[in-house]
Design a protein around this motif. Structure first.
Motif, mmCIF file in Angstrom:
data_model
loop_
_atom_site.group_PDB
_atom_site.id
_atom_site.type_symbol
_atom_site.label_atom_id
_atom_site.label_comp_id
_atom_site.label_asym_id
_atom_site.label_seq_id
_atom_site.Cartn_x
_atom_site.Cartn_y
_atom_site.Cartn_z
ATOM 1 N N GLY A 1 18.872 29.375 -6.246
ATOM 2 C CA GLY A 1 19.555 28.774 -5.107
ATOM 3 C C GLY A 1 19.194 29.438 -3.790
ATOM 4 N N ILE A 2 19.065 30.757 -3.814
ATOM 5 C CA ILE A 2 18.681 31.491 -2.610
ATOM 6 C C ILE A 2 17.277 31.097 -2.175
ATOM 7 C CG2 ILE A 2 18.081 33.802 -1.763
ATOM 8 C CD1 ILE A 2 20.521 34.834 -3.379
ATOM 9 N N TYR A 3 16.350 31.011 -3.120
ATOM 10 C CA TYR A 3 14.976 30.658 -2.762
ATOM 11 C C TYR A 3 14.842 29.200 -2.308
ATOM 12 C CZ TYR A 3 13.071 35.117 -4.193
ATOM 13 O OH TYR A 3 12.779 36.445 -4.259
ATOM 14 N N ILE A 4 15.570 28.288 -2.926
ATOM 15 C CA ILE A 4 15.543 26.894 -2.467
ATOM 16 C C ILE A 4 16.175 26.786 -1.080
ATOM 17 C CG2 ILE A 4 16.499 24.588 -2.888
ATOM 18 C CD1 ILE A 4 16.021 25.116 -5.880
ATOM 19 N N GLY A 5 17.273 27.511 -0.876
ATOM 20 C CA GLY A 5 17.877 27.558 0.450
ATOM 21 C C GLY A 5 16.937 28.125 1.490
ATOM 22 N N ASN A 6 16.120 29.097 1.077
ATOM 23 C CA ASN A 6 15.150 29.674 1.999
ATOM 24 C C ASN A 6 14.101 28.648 2.417
ATOM 25 O OD1 ASN A 6 13.997 31.800 3.511
ATOM 26 N ND2 ASN A 6 12.490 32.112 1.904
ATOM 27 N N LEU A 7 13.640 27.834 1.494
ATOM 28 C CA LEU A 7 12.674 26.792 1.861
ATOM 29 C C LEU A 7 13.268 25.803 2.855
ATOM 30 C CD1 LEU A 7 10.913 26.042 -1.530
ATOM 31 C CD2 LEU A 7 9.950 27.163 0.485
ATOM 32 N N ILE A 8 14.521 25.431 2.641
ATOM 33 C CA ILE A 8 15.202 24.516 3.558
ATOM 34 C C ILE A 8 15.377 25.181 4.929
ATOM 35 C CG2 ILE A 8 17.372 23.304 4.002
ATOM 36 C CD1 ILE A 8 17.525 22.949 0.892
ATOM 37 N N SER B 1 3.059 23.069 16.755
ATOM 38 C CA SER B 1 2.927 22.318 15.519
ATOM 39 C C SER B 1 3.973 22.778 14.507
ATOM 40 C CB SER B 1 1.522 22.553 14.941
ATOM 41 O OG SER B 1 1.462 22.151 13.607
ATOM 42 N N VAL B 2 4.675 21.821 13.916
ATOM 43 C CA VAL B 2 5.672 22.145 12.896
ATOM 44 C C VAL B 2 4.989 22.712 11.663
ATOM 45 C CG1 VAL B 2 7.468 21.201 11.397
ATOM 46 C CG2 VAL B 2 7.251 20.377 13.735
ATOM 47 N N LEU B 3 3.885 22.109 11.244
ATOM 48 C CA LEU B 3 3.172 22.587 10.059
ATOM 49 C C LEU B 3 2.622 23.994 10.273
ATOM 50 C CD1 LEU B 3 2.096 22.069 7.219
ATOM 51 C CD2 LEU B 3 0.079 21.049 8.271
ATOM 52 N N GLY B 4 2.042 24.242 11.427
ATOM 53 C CA GLY B 4 1.523 25.577 11.720
ATOM 54 C C GLY B 4 2.618 26.623 11.741
ATOM 55 N N MET B 5 3.768 26.293 12.330
ATOM 56 C CA MET B 5 4.886 27.235 12.374
ATOM 57 C C MET B 5 5.453 27.453 10.979
ATOM 58 S SD MET B 5 6.560 29.282 14.264
ATOM 59 C CE MET B 5 6.170 28.841 15.923
ATOM 60 N N PHE B 6 5.545 26.394 10.170
ATOM 61 C CA PHE B 6 6.047 26.545 8.803
ATOM 62 C C PHE B 6 5.125 27.444 7.984
ATOM 63 C CE2 PHE B 6 6.414 25.272 4.347
ATOM 64 C CZ PHE B 6 7.773 25.490 4.149
ATOM 65 N N LEU B 7 3.831 27.247 8.122
ATOM 66 C CA LEU B 7 2.894 28.086 7.383
ATOM 67 C C LEU B 7 2.979 29.540 7.839
ATOM 68 C CD1 LEU B 7 -0.221 25.747 7.150
ATOM 69 C CD2 LEU B 7 1.392 26.346 5.336
ATOM 70 N N LEU B 8 3.175 29.769 9.120
ATOM 71 C CA LEU B 8 3.333 31.128 9.621
ATOM 72 C C LEU B 8 4.599 31.772 9.068
ATOM 73 C CD1 LEU B 8 2.476 33.429 11.634
ATOM 74 C CD2 LEU B 8 4.030 32.328 13.252
ATOM 75 N N LEU B 9 5.702 31.045 9.118
ATOM 76 C CA LEU B 9 6.978 31.619 8.697
ATOM 77 C C LEU B 9 7.116 31.729 7.182
ATOM 78 C CD1 LEU B 9 9.372 29.794 11.169
ATOM 79 C CD2 LEU B 9 8.520 32.131 11.305
ATOM 80 N N SER B 10 6.395 30.907 6.432
ATOM 81 C CA SER B 10 6.587 30.904 4.973
ATOM 82 C C SER B 10 5.838 32.023 4.269
ATOM 83 C CB SER B 10 6.189 29.548 4.387
ATOM 84 O OG SER B 10 4.817 29.316 4.606
ATOM 85 N N THR B 11 4.944 32.710 4.959
ATOM 86 C CA THR B 11 4.286 33.857 4.342
ATOM 87 C C THR B 11 5.020 35.118 4.776
ATOM 88 O OG1 THR B 11 2.751 34.175 6.182
ATOM 89 C CG2 THR B 11 2.051 32.698 4.415
ATOM 90 N N GLY B 12 5.057 36.090 3.914
ATOM 91 C CA GLY B 12 5.743 37.341 4.239
ATOM 92 C C GLY B 12 5.143 38.034 5.444
ATOM 93 N N PHE B 13 3.815 38.074 5.506
ATOM 94 C CA PHE B 13 3.155 38.723 6.639
ATOM 95 C C PHE B 13 3.383 37.943 7.931
ATOM 96 C CE2 PHE B 13 0.382 40.163 3.096
ATOM 97 C CZ PHE B 13 0.741 41.504 3.153
ATOM 98 N N GLY B 14 3.337 36.630 7.864
ATOM 99 C CA GLY B 14 3.573 35.814 9.048
ATOM 100 C C GLY B 14 4.984 35.975 9.576
ATOM 101 N N LEU C 1 15.061 35.994 7.049
ATOM 102 C CA LEU C 1 14.814 37.431 7.118
ATOM 103 C C LEU C 1 15.544 38.175 6.012
ATOM 104 C CD1 LEU C 1 15.023 38.138 10.947
ATOM 105 C CD2 LEU C 1 12.996 38.048 9.511
ATOM 106 N N ALA C 2 16.737 37.718 5.663
ATOM 107 C CA ALA C 2 17.498 38.363 4.597
ATOM 108 C C ALA C 2 16.816 38.204 3.250
ATOM 109 C CB ALA C 2 18.914 37.798 4.548
ATOM 110 N N VAL C 3 16.231 37.050 2.995
ATOM 111 C CA VAL C 3 15.504 36.850 1.732
ATOM 112 C C VAL C 3 14.326 37.815 1.657
ATOM 113 C CG1 VAL C 3 14.089 35.228 0.418
ATOM 114 C CG2 VAL C 3 16.231 34.471 1.404
ATOM 115 N N LEU C 4 13.576 37.925 2.736
ATOM 116 C CA LEU C 4 12.438 38.848 2.754
ATOM 117 C C LEU C 4 12.900 40.290 2.610
ATOM 118 C CD1 LEU C 4 9.364 39.208 3.150
ATOM 119 C CD2 LEU C 4 9.845 39.479 5.582
ATOM 120 N N LEU C 5 13.935 40.671 3.326
ATOM 121 C CA LEU C 5 14.451 42.033 3.253
ATOM 122 C C LEU C 5 15.000 42.351 1.870
ATOM 123 C CD1 LEU C 5 15.010 44.621 4.846
ATOM 124 C CD2 LEU C 5 17.188 43.619 5.541
#
Length: 133
Positions: free
Chosen positions: A11-18, A34-47, A80-84
């Protein structure tokens, strides 16, 4: 016990995708990007770490056309909480996937409070500066 922890973790990980989808759309709209570019940046840990470093630590990101709202700050803190919690779980639990699944929900709860305080600490100052202009 394990099935409840697994359900919470999923549930936490699905919530994170949303949350990431909402956050990427809001950021792209506020910065005319770009929404896609921002999503790709934010969806990686390093980004995500790079984004947080630029926006919150160095404050060296291009200006927004509109300030971040409360909902956007909450989804930012959630991601950020999911990553942390994931990084903290790697350090405080043994390298056993079962223990990491069990530890993620409480680590996420603590990480959410910390990340929410981190994200909102500058919003009062920003709102004060915008009201003076």
């Amino acid at each position: 016990m394990m099935s409840a922890a697994l359900a919470l973790t999923v549930g936490i990980y699905i919530g994170n995708l949303i949350a990431l989808g909402y956050w990427a759309r809001a950021e792209a709209r506020a910065r005319n990007g770009s929404v896609l570019g921002m999503f790709l940046l934010l969806s990686t840990g390093f980004g995500l770490v790079y984004y947080v470093w630029l926006r919150y630590v160095r404050n060296d990101w291009e200006p927004r056309t509109e300030p971040a709202g409360r909902r956007e700050r909450v989804v930012t803190a959630y991601s950020l909480a999911v990553l942390l919690a994931f990084v903290a779980g790697a350090f405080v639990t043994p390298p056993d996937p079962m223990m990491q699944v069990l530890a993620l929900p409480p680590l996420f709860a603590v990480s959410f409070v910390v990340s929410y305080l981190f994200v909102t600490r500058g919003s009062a100052v920003t709102a004060e500066l915008l009201s003076e202009v």
